[in-house]
Design a protein around this motif. Structure first.
Motif, PDB file in Angstrom:
ATOM      1  N   MET A 101      50.600  41.589  35.716  1.00 12.24           N
ATOM      2  CA  MET A 101      50.300  41.332  36.839  1.00 12.24           C
ATOM      3  C   MET A 101      50.998  42.470  37.535  1.00 12.24           C
ATOM      4  O   MET A 101      51.959  43.232  37.219  1.00 12.24           O
ATOM      5  CB  MET A 101      51.140  40.021  37.239  1.00 12.24           C
ATOM      6  CG  MET A 101      52.186  39.825  36.960  1.00 12.24           C
ATOM      7  SD  MET A 101      52.934  38.418  37.792  1.00 12.24           S
ATOM      8  CE  MET A 101      52.590  38.873  39.493  1.00 12.24           C
ATOM      9  N   VAL A 102      50.502  42.651  38.815  1.00 12.79           N
ATOM     10  CA  VAL A 102      51.007  43.766  39.804  1.00 12.79           C
ATOM     11  C   VAL A 102      51.260  42.900  41.173  1.00 12.79           C
ATOM     12  O   VAL A 102      50.622  41.799  41.570  1.00 12.79           O
ATOM     13  CB  VAL A 102      50.097  44.515  40.286  1.00 12.79           C
ATOM     14  CG1 VAL A 102      50.472  45.646  41.335  1.00 12.79           C
ATOM     15  CG2 VAL A 102      49.382  45.518  39.076  1.00 12.79           C
ATOM     16  N   ARG A 160      39.287  44.819  39.445  1.00 12.95           N
ATOM     17  CA  ARG A 160      40.713  44.373  39.619  1.00 12.95           C
ATOM     18  C   ARG A 160      41.611  45.707  39.368  1.00 12.95           C
ATOM     19  O   ARG A 160      42.380  45.654  38.481  1.00 12.95           O
ATOM     20  CB  ARG A 160      40.963  43.197  38.574  1.00 12.95           C
ATOM     21  CG  ARG A 160      40.044  41.954  38.724  1.00 12.95           C
ATOM     22  CD  ARG A 160      40.773  40.880  37.795  1.00 12.95           C
ATOM     23  NE  ARG A 160      40.024  39.748  38.111  1.00 12.95           N
ATOM     24  CZ  ARG A 160      40.274  38.434  37.581  1.00 12.95           C
ATOM     25  NH1 ARG A 160      41.247  38.466  36.815  1.00 12.95           N
ATOM     26  NH2 ARG A 160      39.709  37.238  38.073  1.00 12.95           N
ATOM     27  N   TYR A 173      45.034  45.097  37.070  1.00  7.19           N
ATOM     28  CA  TYR A 173      45.545  43.847  37.103  1.00  7.19           C
ATOM     29  C   TYR A 173      44.946  42.648  36.639  1.00  7.19           C
ATOM     30  O   TYR A 173      43.689  42.699  36.799  1.00  7.19           O
ATOM     31  CB  TYR A 173      46.236  43.386  38.517  1.00  7.19           C
ATOM     32  CG  TYR A 173      45.224  43.357  39.467  1.00  7.19           C
ATOM     33  CD1 TYR A 173      44.722  42.026  39.657  1.00  7.19           C
ATOM     34  CD2 TYR A 173      44.592  44.059  40.356  1.00  7.19           C
ATOM     35  CE1 TYR A 173      43.602  41.758  40.388  1.00  7.19           C
ATOM     36  CE2 TYR A 173      43.562  44.188  41.350  1.00  7.19           C
ATOM     37  CZ  TYR A 173      42.852  42.722  41.454  1.00  7.19           C
ATOM     38  OH  TYR A 173      42.208  42.536  42.170  1.00  7.19           O
ATOM     39  N   ASP A 174      45.676  41.620  36.113  1.00  7.39           N
ATOM     40  CA  ASP A 174      44.873  40.246  35.905  1.00  7.39           C
ATOM     41  C   ASP A 174      45.235  39.355  36.958  1.00  7.39           C
ATOM     42  O   ASP A 174      44.418  38.520  37.352  1.00  7.39           O
ATOM     43  CB  ASP A 174      45.544  39.754  34.609  1.00  7.39           C
ATOM     44  CG  ASP A 174      45.020  40.591  33.249  1.00  7.39           C
ATOM     45  OD1 ASP A 174      43.732  40.825  33.369  1.00  7.39           O
ATOM     46  OD2 ASP A 174      45.673  40.896  32.607  1.00  7.39           O
ATOM     47  N   LEU A 197      47.324  39.469  40.852  1.00  5.72           N
ATOM     48  CA  LEU A 197      47.990  40.290  42.082  1.00  5.72           C
ATOM     49  C   LEU A 197      48.747  39.346  43.182  1.00  5.72           C
ATOM     50  O   LEU A 197      48.302  38.512  43.396  1.00  5.72           O
ATOM     51  CB  LEU A 197      46.817  41.074  42.549  1.00  5.72           C
ATOM     52  CG  LEU A 197      47.424  42.035  44.026  1.00  5.72           C
ATOM     53  CD1 LEU A 197      48.021  43.050  43.526  1.00  5.72           C
ATOM     54  CD2 LEU A 197      46.292  42.539  44.757  1.00  5.72           C
TER      55      LEU A 197
END
Length: 446
Positions: free
Chosen positions: A1-2, A81, A97-98, A100
């Motif tokens: 994740m970001v 994404r 990312y998955d 955000l």
């Protein structure tokens, strides 16, 4: 994740995900966490930038699944994404990312008059605080070299726009600085005669506080010597002054001042507006993004919005909301990993506090309302609690104790900058080489 942004929301989210079965990338344009509620104390010389900030790498070093990167998010591709970020050298890189989390915060709003920013800096970043420090202390230094008259008076007049916590804190600190720390250090000027003008379009300062507390704040400010101008908007800012127009109509007034500080409004950062655009999310007039009950963007459960950018339920733009939102987003991601249903976000109002001067602050937390010395003690305890790093806490307490005892400003250093930086208000080299007029070109011996 970001996670985009290393403020309260982003930091608390990343911390909460430390050790979880997820790789976290925290992207921040400064690679540091800044304790924004104390920026004004940095700007007025009480605290150093090191006391109110901490490297995100250092803060998150023990969380091996969290990576910190320096960069500014500039674009989003929701289909792939992918976030596009810009390095300080203007090159770009991408992050996949998955999930955000948008925690980029808000920036100062000039209500469509971006040209004001050149003469009226806001108070959102460390750069802002250092710019304001330079303007404040340089104003007294320049005034010292001038003969009595309108030009000197303009340098000793400070205008603050916005009567919220930041505006009130700045105005109070400038007067306290002038009447205590600088009072006996100059020969040609009397710093305590400096004028501080506080402008706000409302009918009271600190309007988010209870009326009784707001009234006490106004009384304390006036005792300090701050001149309150309520029901008025600053409609023009120039190098040598401002124009102020009554909110209810009537003739405008001109004020000669060389130092203007802007705290009157906020708006979403450009990347947040870009996110709303590509996701098809609705926004309010300030760019806050409408979200579902779990803080995710409608139709995009993988994208969370937290902190000041949340456009839901009139959530306040305060640190507590950002912290709680960061923890909630992290909790939702943990629940997703565990195959559990997400919970809705419920903000708990822990109260508000505002510093006015030494031994004078306000605290409002539910039925508890404190002012004066008790409010000041409570304010100090709250801020020390949320400062990042034990060393910063100890150092800040020691500095405050020294300032209380001797009314000193221990971090007053400022730099005038170089000609390569356009926003520097004063610089030795921006105007080119200096030449005396022909009639004054004579030797020292002459």
């Amino acid at each position: 994740m970001v996670v985009i942004g290393g403020g309260f929301g982003g930091l608390f989210c990343a911390r909460r995900l430390g050790g979880a079965d997820v790789d976290v990338i925290l992207l921040d344009r400064a690679a540091s966490h800044v304790f924004q509620p104390l920026l004004y104390q940095c700007a007025t010389g009480t605290l150093s930038i090191g006391q109110i900030s901490r490297s995100l790498r250092e803060e998150l070093a023990r969380h091996r699944n969290v990576t910190t990167l320096l960069g500014e998010a500039v674009d989003l591709d929701p289909v792939a994404r992918r976030v596009t970020a810009r390095r300080p050298d203007d090159t770009t890189f991408t992050l996949d990312y998955d999930a955000l989390v948008l925690a980029a915060g808000m920036r100062q709003s000039y209500f469509g008059h971006e040209e004001f920013a050149k003469w009226a800096p806001g108070m959102k970043t460390l750069d802002d605080a250092l710019s304001i420090r330079r303007r404040l202390f340089a104003a007294f230094e320049i005034a010292e070299t001038l003969a009595p008259g309108p030009e000197r008076d303009a340098w000793l007049t400070f205008a603050v726009t916005g009567g919220g916590p930041t505006g009130v804190e700045l105005a109070g600190q400038i007067r306290e600085m002038a009447t205590n720390a600088l009072a006996h250090e100059f020969h040609s000027i009397q710093p305590e005669e400096a004028r501080v003008l506080l402008f706000d379009g409302g009918h009271s300062v600190l309007s988010s506080f209870a009326p009784a507390l707001s009234a006490k704040a106004a009384t304390t400010l006036q005792r300090l010597g701050v001149e309150l101008h309520l029901g008025a908007h600053v409609t023009d800012v120039r190098a040598h002054g401002i124009t102020v127009s009554p909110k209810g109509g009537g003739p405008s007034e001109e004020y000669a001042t060389r130092t203007v500080l802007w705290t009157a409004g906020v708006e979403a950062v450009p990347f947040a507006r870009r996110v709303a655009e590509v996701l098809g999310a609705s926004t309010d007039h300030s760019g806050r993004i409408a979200v579902d009950a779990d803080l995710s963007v409608p139709g995009h459960p993988e994208v969370f919005v937290i902190g000041d950018l949340v456009g839901r339920d009139n959530l306040p733009g305060v640190a507590e909301n950002a912290m709680q939102g960061g923890l909630h987003a992290a909790s939702c991601i943990r629940r997703d990993l565990a195959g559990r249903e997400r919970a809705d976000y419920h903000y708990r109002d822990l109260g508000s506090a505002a510093y006015i001067s030494r031994r004078h602050a306000l605290l409002q937390a539910g039925p508890v309302k404190l002012a004066g010395f008790l409010g000041w003690l409570a304010w100090g305890l709250i801020h020390i609690t949320f400062l990042t790093g034990v060393q910063n806490r100890i150092s800040t307490v020691a500095t405050w104790l020294a300032a209380i005892a001797r009314a000193r400003r221990t971090d007053r250093s400022f730099m005038l900058g170089g000609s390569a930086t356009e926003e520097q208000p004063y610089t030795w080299s921006a105007c080119g080489p200096f030449e005396l007029p022909a009639r004054e070109s004579r030797s020292v011996a002459d």
